[in-house]
Write a protein that holds these residues in place. Structure first.
Motif, mmCIF file in Angstrom:
data_model
loop_
_atom_site.group_PDB
_atom_site.id
_atom_site.type_symbol
_atom_site.label_atom_id
_atom_site.label_comp_id
_atom_site.label_asym_id
_atom_site.label_seq_id
_atom_site.Cartn_x
_atom_site.Cartn_y
_atom_site.Cartn_z
ATOM 1 N N LEU A 21 2.756 35.580 29.372
ATOM 2 C CA LEU A 21 4.061 35.726 28.767
ATOM 3 C C LEU A 21 3.964 35.627 27.250
ATOM 4 C CD1 LEU A 21 5.758 33.260 31.176
ATOM 5 C CD2 LEU A 21 6.546 35.584 30.933
ATOM 6 N N LYS A 22 4.788 36.395 26.567
ATOM 7 C CA LYS A 22 4.897 36.243 25.123
ATOM 8 C C LYS A 22 5.747 35.018 24.812
ATOM 9 C CE LYS A 22 6.616 38.653 21.099
ATOM 10 N NZ LYS A 22 7.502 39.729 20.650
ATOM 11 N N LYS A 23 5.432 34.309 23.727
ATOM 12 C CA LYS A 23 6.099 33.049 23.450
ATOM 13 C C LYS A 23 7.600 33.204 23.251
ATOM 14 C CE LYS A 23 5.825 28.842 20.807
ATOM 15 N NZ LYS A 23 5.048 28.037 19.886
ATOM 16 N N SER A 24 8.023 34.326 22.666
ATOM 17 C CA SER A 24 9.437 34.508 22.380
ATOM 18 C C SER A 24 10.223 35.032 23.572
ATOM 19 C CB SER A 24 9.597 35.478 21.218
ATOM 20 O OG SER A 24 9.047 36.733 21.557
ATOM 21 N N ALA A 60 -0.460 37.366 24.919
ATOM 22 C CA ALA A 60 0.235 36.393 25.755
ATOM 23 C C ALA A 60 -0.066 34.989 25.271
ATOM 24 C CB ALA A 60 -0.207 36.545 27.200
ATOM 25 N N VAL A 61 0.950 34.158 25.274
ATOM 26 C CA VAL A 61 0.768 32.767 24.875
ATOM 27 C C VAL A 61 0.389 31.908 26.077
ATOM 28 C CG1 VAL A 61 1.940 30.747 23.922
ATOM 29 C CG2 VAL A 61 2.298 32.993 22.898
ATOM 30 N N LEU A 62 0.867 32.282 27.255
ATOM 31 C CA LEU A 62 0.549 31.546 28.476
ATOM 32 C C LEU A 62 -0.226 32.450 29.424
ATOM 33 C CD1 LEU A 62 0.887 29.054 30.328
ATOM 34 C CD2 LEU A 62 3.008 30.102 31.157
ATOM 35 N N VAL A 63 -1.431 32.024 29.808
ATOM 36 C CA VAL A 63 -2.262 32.796 30.728
ATOM 37 C C VAL A 63 -2.828 31.858 31.787
ATOM 38 C CG1 VAL A 63 -4.334 34.213 31.005
ATOM 39 C CG2 VAL A 63 -2.937 34.447 28.938
ATOM 40 N N ILE A 64 -2.693 32.258 33.038
ATOM 41 C CA ILE A 64 -3.371 31.576 34.133
ATOM 42 C C ILE A 64 -4.111 32.654 34.905
ATOM 43 C CG2 ILE A 64 -3.151 30.144 36.189
ATOM 44 C CD1 ILE A 64 -0.509 29.123 35.079
ATOM 45 N N ASP A 74 0.165 28.001 24.937
ATOM 46 C CA ASP A 74 0.666 28.049 23.566
ATOM 47 C C ASP A 74 -0.336 28.697 22.619
ATOM 48 O OD1 ASP A 74 2.731 27.694 21.779
ATOM 49 O OD2 ASP A 74 2.050 25.710 21.140
ATOM 50 N N GLY A 75 -1.038 29.717 23.132
ATOM 51 C CA GLY A 75 -1.966 30.485 22.311
ATOM 52 C C GLY A 75 -3.336 29.880 22.133
ATOM 53 N N VAL A 76 -3.591 28.737 22.788
ATOM 54 C CA VAL A 76 -4.871 28.032 22.622
ATOM 55 C C VAL A 76 -5.562 27.918 23.984
ATOM 56 C CG1 VAL A 76 -5.966 25.883 21.889
ATOM 57 C CG2 VAL A 76 -3.932 26.721 20.687
ATOM 58 N N ALA A 239 8.971 23.721 30.174
ATOM 59 C CA ALA A 239 8.704 23.529 28.749
ATOM 60 C C ALA A 239 7.475 24.316 28.279
ATOM 61 C CB ALA A 239 8.510 22.046 28.452
ATOM 62 N N LYS A 240 6.636 24.718 29.231
ATOM 63 C CA LYS A 240 5.433 25.484 28.884
ATOM 64 C C LYS A 240 5.661 26.982 28.967
ATOM 65 C CE LYS A 240 2.619 21.724 30.724
ATOM 66 N NZ LYS A 240 1.736 21.280 31.827
#
Length: 333
Positions: A21-24, A60-64, A74-76, A239-240
């Motif tokens: 997902l993109k953060k925004s 994507a900021v969130l990847v599983i 959060d990009g990390v 929140a994530k």
């Protein structure tokens, strides 16, 4: 789905087992104000989405990604345990890359689960069994002849080893083993009437399981009492989750093992939920004539929009059934 794939306003929630997902993008506000615009089976390769974790140059900021064992929060770079919460109040087994059965402790994800594809053990991603199971047999590590009380209905027997199990009493049948490893696990599905089932063992029968239903689920060891594996649910804390107030597209690719229990929510594949009146949910229905109908529900301010596949659905009950679903959700006027 070409219009959705090319729509730059939409980013992606992927589960191959992937989530991206993109953060925004995607917020509670969006869930409160949006409705389902379309849902369809999707058959694309993850390579269609650039590096697999971005679209139109937007990372994507969130990847599983359980298949690649890669996680990002959060990009990390992150870990599975830091992102996903696993609720399962019992131990559970899975098969590793070497084809060896392993045990995950209570509440620990089975994200190193492997599947035999006929040639080799390949990574199956995260193993989630949303319904529990009871092994009706006792002392199953090395099985011996015993009587078992069963209810009326469909049951499945499976084991490893080169021995033979013969069923008599309220059901009849014979299952012959072919070898001692998980590759060799054999199964027999049968219908019993209620009463006493005699399970007669000859030769080596190991890691044996007798359970209700037509699907052989992951092995549940039994000793002097019936072994139990409780249901499990994996969630990501809201929140994530990144956010958007306009629109969101969701893509899910996974394997699902399920039975036909005539249930409108036989399996919950995905749920994004603010509360009971505001959520997006993917479910498999086996209610009535359905065998594996995909149902996408978007509930906003206690009003639901529902899109479902034509009965009986594109899937049939089995183990490790591949599934690909996509839906696009847009804000309502």
């Amino acid at each position: 789905m070409a219009d959705v794939l090319r729509n730059k306003r939409n980013t992606w929630f992927q589960k191959r087992n992937h989530i991206a997902l993109k953060k925004s993008e995607v917020t509670k506000k969006h869930i409160l104000s949006a409705g389902v615009s379309r849902a369809a089976a999707l058959g694309f390769e993850i390579s269609d989405l650039a590096d697999g974790y971005s679209y139109n140059g937007e990372p994507a900021v969130l990847v599983i990604d359980n298949g690649a064992e890669y996680y990002r929060l959060d990009g990390v770079d992150s870990t599975y345990a830091a992102i996903v919460d696993v609720a399962r109040a019992s131990v559970a087994t899975y098969v590793d890359a070497s084809g060896v059965r392993q045990t995950a402790l209570s509440g620990v994800a089975r994200d190193a689960h492997y599947i035999y594809n006929g040639l080799a053990w390949v990574r199956g991603g995260l193993l989630i069994e949303p319904t529990g199971a009871t092994n009706l047999l006792l002392n199953t590590a090395t099985l011996s002849t015993q009587n078992v009380t069963v209810g009326a209905g469909v049951h499945t027997l499976h084991f490893t080893g080169a021995g033979t199990v013969t069923l008599t009493g309220v059901a009849t049948g014979t299952l012959v083993g072919v070898g001692a490893t998980e590759v060799d696990r054999e199964k027999l599905t049968f219908t019993a009437t209620a009463g006493t089932l005699t399970v007669t063992v000859s030769g080596s029968v190991t890691a044996a399981q007798l359970e209700t239903g037509a699907i052989d689920t992951s092995y549940v060891p039994s000793s002097g009492t019936a072994g139990v594996r409780l249901a499990e649910v994996c969630t990501v804390d809201p929140a994530k989750m990144p956010y958007n107030t306009d629109a969101v597209s969701i893509v899910l690719r996974a394997y699902v093992s399920y039975r036909d229990n005539d249930d409108a929510e036989e399996a919950i594949l995905l749920r994004l939920q603010a509360d009971a009146d505001n959520f997006i949910k993917y479910a498999l229905s086996t209610a009535g004539a359905n065998e594996g109908a995909v149902v996408v529900t978007h509930r906003s301010n206690a009003v639901s929009a529902v899109v479902s596949s034509t009965s009986p659905g594109p899937l049939s009950p089995d183990n490790e059934v591949p599934i690909a679903i996509a839906s696009s959700h847009v804000a309502r006027a």
